[in-house]
Design an enzyme around this catalytic site. Structure first.
Site, PDB file in Angstrom:
ATOM      1  N   VAL A  72      23.377 -11.201  21.530  1.00 43.60           N
ATOM      2  CA  VAL A  72      24.164 -12.052  20.645  1.00 43.60           C
ATOM      3  C   VAL A  72      23.698 -11.909  19.197  1.00 43.60           C
ATOM      4  CG1 VAL A  72      24.819 -14.449  20.141  1.00 43.60           C
ATOM      5  CG2 VAL A  72      24.603 -13.690  22.523  1.00 43.60           C
ATOM      6  N   GLU A  73      22.390 -11.837  18.996  1.00 42.57           N
ATOM      7  CA  GLU A  73      21.839 -11.863  17.650  1.00 42.57           C
ATOM      8  C   GLU A  73      22.020 -10.542  16.905  1.00 42.57           C
ATOM      9  OE1 GLU A  73      20.569 -14.015  15.685  1.00 42.57           O
ATOM     10  OE2 GLU A  73      20.268 -15.789  16.925  1.00 42.57           O
ATOM     11  N   SER A  74      21.703  -9.433  17.540  1.00 45.40           N
ATOM     12  CA  SER A  74      21.618  -8.168  16.811  1.00 45.40           C
ATOM     13  C   SER A  74      22.285  -6.997  17.520  1.00 45.40           C
ATOM     14  CB  SER A  74      20.142  -7.807  16.589  1.00 45.40           C
ATOM     15  OG  SER A  74      19.494  -7.609  17.842  1.00 45.40           O
TER      16      SER A  74
ATOM     17  N   TYR B 225      27.423 -20.216  20.016  1.00 46.35           N
ATOM     18  CA  TYR B 225      26.191 -19.477  20.266  1.00 46.35           C
ATOM     19  C   TYR B 225      25.817 -19.482  21.748  1.00 46.35           C
ATOM     20  CZ  TYR B 225      21.485 -17.704  19.299  1.00 46.35           C
ATOM     21  OH  TYR B 225      20.344 -16.941  19.259  1.00 46.35           O
TER      22      TYR B 225
ATOM     23  N   ILE C 249      19.421 -12.911  24.443  1.00 47.37           N
ATOM     24  CA  ILE C 249      19.649 -13.398  23.081  1.00 47.37           C
ATOM     25  C   ILE C 249      19.825 -12.242  22.089  1.00 47.37           C
ATOM     26  CG2 ILE C 249      18.570 -14.618  21.147  1.00 47.37           C
ATOM     27  CD1 ILE C 249      17.452 -16.612  23.144  1.00 47.37           C
TER      28      ILE C 249
END
Length: 392
Positions: free
Chosen positions: A134-136, A241, A131
């Protein structure tokens, strides 16, 4: 994709154990007694059947993972769900820029092995460990224009609700240890509370909020659709997402197919956690542990003023191979005035250079430390007499 918490799985395992006992009793009552060898074989087969059908489970037992990537692949659970067009679209997107994947996965080096451990402990799909990709882009200092921050990109209100404190000199959203645990708690909580264990819906809620996902799900169900993630009409970012997550996992699962050279990352965590029992400046911790201040700052981005306070940061992260040195120096009482000071040898140091900087002689350093020659090693702790004593 339905997911069950450890509590539910324990109930299932208990049922499987009861079934195993009943089957063995049935064998004893309806047939001639089994030989010890056959009984053992039967028990092995039934036990194996009762265990969760986790992909690569038996392969993982036969061959221990050699690095973080092997370990991560062994915990993947969604690799048979890649035919969805949105997933394929993102696979094509990522494979068009393999250098970006390498750059981001290199940035994951300090964190990946430890995050994999946390995901494994909860028996979550290994894909969840990605994750932060994808997030940061695995940047623990990342901040979005909307106010989200950290590896897991928590908004201030969400972070506050999950116990990620923000106070002078500390932002818990940037604390990799605290924010990782909060993120996994949040995913599990939403999956259980709203979605009967469906992790894909929980991931969508992580991105868009449970209210948005719940409304979209109600609309889908009213249309006679299944109400799973793939049937929902959601904001564009949320529609992409889960596909992004599955796409990058697919590439990591078979990097040769996609011509991506992943950096070598060891299976063991790269950092160790040191309890913070008193205010501790990063400069002091660096000196005591024999690393640079910048190294410690990179591992502890939540310490925005460069000091760890026990009422804010519970632990200080240090390179794993320097933890024992730091703990030993922290446990050593401060030298009384007029006795001796400590110095941690740095790369490139020599006794003569240290003596010159400290205003003492090489022979005095040798005498205080019981040295017979001039050989010293980086990380070695030397006792140095005060200049007032050295001049006597």
């Amino acid at each position: 994709m339905t997911y069950h918490t450890q509590r539910r799985k324990l109930i299932g395992l208990a049922s499987a154990t009861a079934l195993l006992g009943a089957l063995m009793a049935g064998v004893s009552s309806q047939a001639a007694p089994l030989s010890p060898e056959k009984r053992a074989a039967a028990q092995t087969e039934l036990t194996r059947a009762a265990l969760p059908a986790t992909p690569h489970f038996w392969d993982a037992l036969a061959l221990e993972p050699r690095d973080a990537w092997s370990r991560l692949r062994a915990s993947f659970q969604w690799q048979d769900e890649l035919s969805e067009p949105r997933v394929q679209q993102w696979i094509d997107h990522y494979r068009a820029s393999p250098h970006n994947i390498v750059e981001i996965t290199e940035r994951a080096r300090p964190w990946l092995a430890w995050i994999i451990e946390q995901v494994e402990e909860r028996d979550l799909p290994g894909e969840i460990a990605l994750i932060p990709f994808v997030e940061s882009s695995f940047d623990p200092t990342a901040r979005s224009h909307r106010g989200a921050a950290g590896l897991w990109q928590f908004m201030p209100g969400t972070g506050d609700a999950l116990g990620l404190r923000r106070a002078g000199g500390y932002d818990g959203r940037l604390d990799v240890v605290a924010s990782t645990r909060a993120a996994l708690d949040y995913l599990e909580l939403q999956a259980e509370q709203w979605y009967d264990g469906d992790l894909e819906l929980s991931l969508a809620a992580y991105n868009a909020g449970a209210g948005t996902v719940n409304r979209a799900r109600s609309a889908a169900l009213s249309r006679g659709e299944t109400g799973d993630y793939w049937s929902l009409s959601l904001p564009r970012e949320t529609m992409n997402y889960v596909p992004k997550l599955k796409a990058i996992a697919a590439i990591i699962n078979d990097p040769e197919q996609f011509q991506v050279a992943l950096p070598e990352i060891e299976d063991a965590p790269a950092f160790a956690k040191i309890p913070v029992e008193r205010p501790l400046a990063l400069d002091e911790a660096a000196r005591l542990s024999g690393v640079t201040s910048s190294e410690l700052a990179e591992l502890n981005p939540a310490l925005t003023n460069g000091t760890a306070h026990p009422n804010q940061a519970r632990v200080l992260l240090v390179p794993a191979d320097r933890a024992d040195t730091l703990m030993a120096r922290l446990d050593t009482p401060a030298s009384p005035a007029g006795d001796a000071e400590s110095y941690v040898v740095q790369q490139g140091d020599s006794l003569s250079a240290i003596a010159s900087r400290q205003g003492v002689s090489v022979s005095q350093i040798r005498q205080v430390n019981g040295l017979n020659g001039d050989i010293i090693q980086p990380g070695q702790v030397l006792d140095l007499p005060h200049q007032s004593l050295a001049s006597r």
